[in-house]
Motif scaffolding. Structure first.
Motif: not given
Length: 207
Positions: A184, A198, A202, A173-181
């Motif tokens: 959430d 984000d 998109k 997972l990228t850092e951005r994806e980890r932060n997004r999760l």
């Protein structure tokens, strides 16, 4: 009797809200037309015309027919009764007539008349049409509760730090994806600038 029509005068009288005095002859004419309406409701057109041809009116048949139509126009022309109310009135009259026939029936012919009256009542009441879908009552609606506190609905609270550690343990997972999760899952504070970034990212992906 009633060789002269007072229909126009009576029409003006009713439209004025009955504000002025009628002459004795005009009042008698009004009463006769009103009686015609009552007889028509209960016994029909022919009986109403016949009423005018006998005592105390003694009108000729042509004059009686003219007065019948005047009565209908005078009292029914400005009709503000809702159609549903008319249907219910007709339905009640048909049901009363059907009950009378049933109670006095002596043969199959009477029962056939009874059946026909019931069918007419059934159609007037619009029972031959599908029921209208009723709006769901408040008490019948599903109640939805939105809350950030799971304890309010009987669900144990989640350890957000433990949840954040589980997200960190996910590989690839990228850092951005980890932060997004984590956002959430409410395991980290929300940074609105990151959310805007984000959203823009998109949007560009769909172009």
């Amino acid at each position: 009797m009633f060789d002269k029509s007072h229909f126009q005068r009576l029409q003006d009288y009713i439209e004025s809200g009955c504000k002025y005095q009628l002459t004795e002859e005009e009042q008698e004419y009004y009463n006769a037309l009103f009686a015609v309406v009552g007889v028509t409701r209960k016994y029909g057109k022919d009986r109403a015309i016949s009423l005018l041809m006998h005592e105390p009116f003694n009108c000729s048949r042509p004059r009686a027919r003219d007065m019948y139509y005047e009565a209908i126009n005078l009292f029914y022309l400005d009709d503000t009764i809702e159609p549903a109310a008319h249907r219910n009135m007709i339905f009640d009259n048909l049901m009363k007539a059907a009950q009378t026939v049933l109670l006095s029936s002596k043969n199959s012919k009477d029962m056939e008349v009874y059946g026909n009256l019931m069918i007419q009542a059934w159609k007037v009441k619009q029972l031959d049409k599908p029921d209208k879908i009723k709006r769901q009552e408040i008490k019948e609606k599903d109640i939805k509760v939105y809350t950030l506190d799971s304890n309010l609905i009987g669900v144990p609270s989640i350890d957000r730090q433990e949840l954040a550690a589980q997200i960190d343990s996910i590989p690839d997972l990228t850092e951005r994806e980890r932060n997004r999760l984590k956002r959430d899952a409410m395991a980290m504070d929300i940074n609105f600038e990151d959310i805007i970034d984000d959203t823009q990212e998109k949007t560009e992906d769909y172009r």
